[in-house]
Design a protein around this motif. Structure first.
Motif, PDB file in Angstrom:
ATOM      1  N   GLU A 171       0.813  -1.212   0.000  1.00 32.82           N
ATOM      2  CA  GLU A 171       0.000   0.000   0.000  1.00 32.82           C
ATOM      3  C   GLU A 171       0.851   1.269   0.000  1.00 32.82           C
ATOM      4  OE1 GLU A 171      -0.265  -2.509   2.104  1.00 32.82           O
ATOM      5  OE2 GLU A 171      -2.204  -3.419   1.575  1.00 32.82           O
ATOM      6  N   ASP A 172       2.103   1.171   0.418  1.00 34.79           N
ATOM      7  CA  ASP A 172       2.971   2.346   0.508  1.00 34.79           C
ATOM      8  C   ASP A 172       3.876   2.525  -0.705  1.00 34.79           C
ATOM      9  OD1 ASP A 172       1.968   3.029   3.014  1.00 34.79           O
ATOM     10  OD2 ASP A 172       3.428   1.772   4.064  1.00 34.79           O
ATOM     11  N   ILE A 173       3.999   1.506  -1.521  1.00 37.60           N
ATOM     12  CA  ILE A 173       4.878   1.583  -2.697  1.00 37.60           C
ATOM     13  C   ILE A 173       4.102   2.198  -3.855  1.00 37.60           C
ATOM     14  CG2 ILE A 173       6.182   0.249  -4.405  1.00 37.60           C
ATOM     15  CD1 ILE A 173       6.697  -1.826  -2.193  1.00 37.60           C
ATOM     16  N   ASP A 174       4.628   3.306  -4.411  1.00 38.58           N
ATOM     17  CA  ASP A 174       3.927   3.955  -5.520  1.00 38.58           C
ATOM     18  C   ASP A 174       4.738   3.970  -6.815  1.00 38.58           C
ATOM     19  OD1 ASP A 174       5.839   5.903  -5.061  1.00 38.58           O
ATOM     20  OD2 ASP A 174       4.430   7.510  -4.612  1.00 38.58           O
ATOM     21  N   THR A 175       5.853   3.226  -6.833  1.00 41.55           N
ATOM     22  CA  THR A 175       6.652   3.130  -8.055  1.00 41.55           C
ATOM     23  C   THR A 175       6.992   1.672  -8.346  1.00 41.55           C
ATOM     24  OG1 THR A 175       7.617   5.343  -7.815  1.00 41.55           O
ATOM     25  CG2 THR A 175       8.824   3.778  -9.175  1.00 41.55           C
ATOM     26  N   VAL A 176       6.543   1.212  -9.510  1.00 37.68           N
ATOM     27  CA  VAL A 176       6.832  -0.144  -9.985  1.00 37.68           C
ATOM     28  C   VAL A 176       7.241  -0.018 -11.450  1.00 37.68           C
ATOM     29  CG1 VAL A 176       6.015  -2.513 -10.237  1.00 37.68           C
ATOM     30  CG2 VAL A 176       4.985  -1.027  -8.512  1.00 37.68           C
ATOM     31  N   VAL A 177       8.493  -0.316 -11.747  1.00 36.95           N
ATOM     32  CA  VAL A 177       8.996  -0.162 -13.114  1.00 36.95           C
ATOM     33  C   VAL A 177       9.451  -1.507 -13.669  1.00 36.95           C
ATOM     34  CG1 VAL A 177       9.667   2.260 -12.854  1.00 36.95           C
ATOM     35  CG2 VAL A 177      11.272   0.471 -12.195  1.00 36.95           C
ATOM     36  N   GLN A 178       9.595  -1.547 -14.977  1.00 34.45           N
ATOM     37  CA  GLN A 178      10.069  -2.760 -15.646  1.00 34.45           C
ATOM     38  C   GLN A 178      11.251  -2.378 -16.539  1.00 34.45           C
ATOM     39  OE1 GLN A 178       6.778  -4.636 -17.650  1.00 34.45           O
ATOM     40  NE2 GLN A 178       5.822  -5.239 -15.748  1.00 34.45           N
ATOM     41  N   PRO A 179      12.444  -2.282 -15.930  1.00 39.10           N
ATOM     42  CA  PRO A 179      13.625  -1.927 -16.722  1.00 39.10           C
ATOM     43  C   PRO A 179      13.876  -2.976 -17.808  1.00 39.10           C
ATOM     44  CG  PRO A 179      14.107  -1.919 -14.365  1.00 39.10           C
ATOM     45  CD  PRO A 179      12.780  -2.567 -14.533  1.00 39.10           C
ATOM     46  N   ASP A 180      14.487  -2.545 -18.896  1.00 37.81           N
ATOM     47  CA  ASP A 180      14.831  -3.512 -19.945  1.00 37.81           C
ATOM     48  C   ASP A 180      15.743  -4.595 -19.387  1.00 37.81           C
ATOM     49  OD1 ASP A 180      13.397  -2.407 -22.165  1.00 37.81           O
ATOM     50  OD2 ASP A 180      14.846  -0.765 -22.182  1.00 37.81           O
ATOM     51  N   ILE A 181      16.748  -4.180 -18.615  1.00 41.08           N
ATOM     52  CA  ILE A 181      17.692  -5.119 -17.991  1.00 41.08           C
ATOM     53  C   ILE A 181      18.054  -4.567 -16.616  1.00 41.08           C
ATOM     54  CG2 ILE A 181      19.978  -6.214 -18.172  1.00 41.08           C
ATOM     55  CD1 ILE A 181      19.844  -5.529 -21.219  1.00 41.08           C
ATOM     56  N   CYS A 182      18.168  -5.436 -15.633  1.00 41.30           N
ATOM     57  CA  CYS A 182      18.681  -4.981 -14.345  1.00 41.30           C
ATOM     58  C   CYS A 182      19.500  -6.084 -13.692  1.00 41.30           C
ATOM     59  CB  CYS A 182      17.560  -4.514 -13.415  1.00 41.30           C
ATOM     60  SG  CYS A 182      16.437  -5.791 -12.853  1.00 41.30           S
ATOM     61  N   VAL A 183      20.416  -5.658 -12.836  1.00 40.51           N
ATOM     62  CA  VAL A 183      21.259  -6.583 -12.074  1.00 40.51           C
ATOM     63  C   VAL A 183      21.027  -6.311 -10.593  1.00 40.51           C
ATOM     64  CG1 VAL A 183      23.605  -7.300 -11.504  1.00 40.51           C
ATOM     65  CG2 VAL A 183      23.012  -6.746 -13.869  1.00 40.51           C
ATOM     66  N   VAL A 184      20.724  -7.378  -9.867  1.00 42.19           N
ATOM     67  CA  VAL A 184      20.477  -7.280  -8.429  1.00 42.19           C
ATOM     68  C   VAL A 184      21.513  -8.143  -7.706  1.00 42.19           C
ATOM     69  CG1 VAL A 184      18.790  -7.601  -6.589  1.00 42.19           C
ATOM     70  CG2 VAL A 184      18.002  -7.019  -8.900  1.00 42.19           C
ATOM     71  N   GLU A 223      11.881   7.647 -19.975  1.00 40.28           N
ATOM     72  CA  GLU A 223      13.172   7.104 -19.518  1.00 40.28           C
ATOM     73  C   GLU A 223      14.092   8.208 -19.015  1.00 40.28           C
ATOM     74  OE1 GLU A 223      12.868   4.149 -19.363  1.00 40.28           O
ATOM     75  OE2 GLU A 223      11.771   3.405 -21.085  1.00 40.28           O
ATOM     76  N   LEU A 224      14.162   9.300 -19.773  1.00 44.07           N
ATOM     77  CA  LEU A 224      15.167  10.318 -19.481  1.00 44.07           C
ATOM     78  C   LEU A 224      14.771  11.257 -18.352  1.00 44.07           C
ATOM     79  CD1 LEU A 224      16.266  11.164 -23.126  1.00 44.07           C
ATOM     80  CD2 LEU A 224      17.437   9.725 -21.464  1.00 44.07           C
ATOM     81  N   HIS A 225      13.506  11.368 -18.063  1.00 44.71           N
ATOM     82  CA  HIS A 225      13.091  12.290 -17.005  1.00 44.71           C
ATOM     83  C   HIS A 225      12.508  11.549 -15.800  1.00 44.71           C
ATOM     84  CE1 HIS A 225      11.669  15.846 -14.997  1.00 44.71           C
ATOM     85  NE2 HIS A 225      10.426  15.381 -14.993  1.00 44.71           N
ATOM     86  N   ASN A 226      11.376  10.889 -16.010  1.00 47.53           N
ATOM     87  CA  ASN A 226      10.686  10.266 -14.879  1.00 47.53           C
ATOM     88  C   ASN A 226      11.514   9.152 -14.243  1.00 47.53           C
ATOM     89  OD1 ASN A 226       8.075  11.729 -15.124  1.00 47.53           O
ATOM     90  ND2 ASN A 226       8.035  10.706 -17.093  1.00 47.53           N
ATOM     91  N   LYS A 227      12.050   8.258 -15.067  1.00 43.84           N
ATOM     92  CA  LYS A 227      12.807   7.145 -14.496  1.00 43.84           C
ATOM     93  C   LYS A 227      14.137   7.625 -13.915  1.00 43.84           C
ATOM     94  CE  LYS A 227      10.926   3.066 -16.720  1.00 43.84           C
ATOM     95  NZ  LYS A 227      11.252   1.850 -17.490  1.00 43.84           N
ATOM     96  N   TYR A 228      14.763   8.585 -14.560  1.00 39.31           N
ATOM     97  CA  TYR A 228      16.005   9.161 -14.020  1.00 39.31           C
ATOM     98  C   TYR A 228      15.784   9.584 -12.566  1.00 39.31           C
ATOM     99  CZ  TYR A 228      19.847  12.556 -13.460  1.00 39.31           C
ATOM    100  OH  TYR A 228      20.938  13.264 -13.012  1.00 39.31           O
ATOM    101  N   GLU A 229      14.695  10.279 -12.317  1.00 37.52           N
ATOM    102  CA  GLU A 229      14.418  10.791 -10.978  1.00 37.52           C
ATOM    103  C   GLU A 229      14.208   9.675  -9.960  1.00 37.52           C
ATOM    104  OE1 GLU A 229      11.143  13.487 -11.022  1.00 37.52           O
ATOM    105  OE2 GLU A 229      12.333  15.134 -11.853  1.00 37.52           O
ATOM    106  N   VAL A 230      13.383   8.689 -10.318  1.00 39.61           N
ATOM    107  CA  VAL A 230      13.097   7.635  -9.327  1.00 39.61           C
ATOM    108  C   VAL A 230      14.298   6.718  -9.132  1.00 39.61           C
ATOM    109  CG1 VAL A 230      10.594   7.690  -9.618  1.00 39.61           C
ATOM    110  CG2 VAL A 230      11.933   6.131 -11.029  1.00 39.61           C
TER     111      VAL A 230
END
Length: 202
Positions: free
Chosen positions: A91-104, A134-141
């Motif tokens: 309920e508290d998470i307001d950002t869910v993204v699907q990057p093309d590739i990610c490493v965890v 990609e360049l604005h919204n995702k950069y910020e988060v």
């Protein structure tokens, strides 16, 4: 649900639709993929183009080979990355993204739904129509949530820009292209020869 019908019409984030959480996201039944950025819904554009897929496969394969047997894992879209700010409650998470590739590299961040917390490396491959996101919204988060390294690849121009997180703020590299070999600071041993990566990209 009436809410689902309304959401399915959204092509751009529109404030009058309110703010949503990951808990809402889990209830939606939508044909297209969406991302949630600071509570606003973003539809994915049409299916990625051929050059996008070529680059994604090449880079994912390089990462997979390098990371075999190590604690870091590579994931390719579609793969949900939740970026908590207040808490890890749905309920508290307001950002869910699907990057093309990610490493965890922290196994504690992986669960059956994807990743909760900032990946160490994110690679986004631009597509027509998603450059602003990609360049604005995702950069910020990505910066706010602590993604150590953020790579932005422009297939049409055969360029790569790397953002490294230093003291909580991103610092941009020079613009890399054919002839450059780039190394990751966040993922040990990972480097790309861009002449090879951009081969057959038109």
């Amino acid at each position: 649900m009436e809410q689902d019908k309304e959401i399915s019409k959204i092509e751009e984030p529109i404030s009058e639709y309110g703010r949503f959480s990951y808990a809402d996201y889990l209830t939606w039944q939508m044909e297209e993929m969406v991302e949630l950025i600071k509570g606003k819904i973003f539809k994915h554009t049409a299916a990625p183009r051929v050059n996008h897929q070529r680059l994604s496969l090449k880079i994912s394969s390089e990462l997979y080979n390098i990371l075999k047997g190590k604690k870091c894992e590579v994931f390719a879209s579609p793969f949900d990355v939740r970026l908590p700010v207040k808490s890890k409650r749905n309920e508290d998470i307001d950002t869910v993204v699907q990057p093309d590739i990610c490493v965890v590299c922290d196994p504690e961040k992986i669960d059956e739904l994807g990743c909760v917390g900032a990946p160490d490396l994110i690679v986004e491959i631009l597509s027509p129509g998603n450059n602003q996101k990609e360049l604005h919204n995702k950069y910020e988060v990505y910066e706010e949530s602590g993604v150590k390294e953020y790579w932005v690849i422009h297939p049409n121009e055969c360029t790569l820009l790397i953002y490294n997180l230093i003291n909580g703020k991103y610092q941009a590299s020079k613009l890399f292209t054919h002839g450059d070999v780039v190394k990751s600071d966040a993922v040990e041993g990972f480097q790309l020869d861009l002449t090879e990566i951009f081969e057959n990209i038109q």
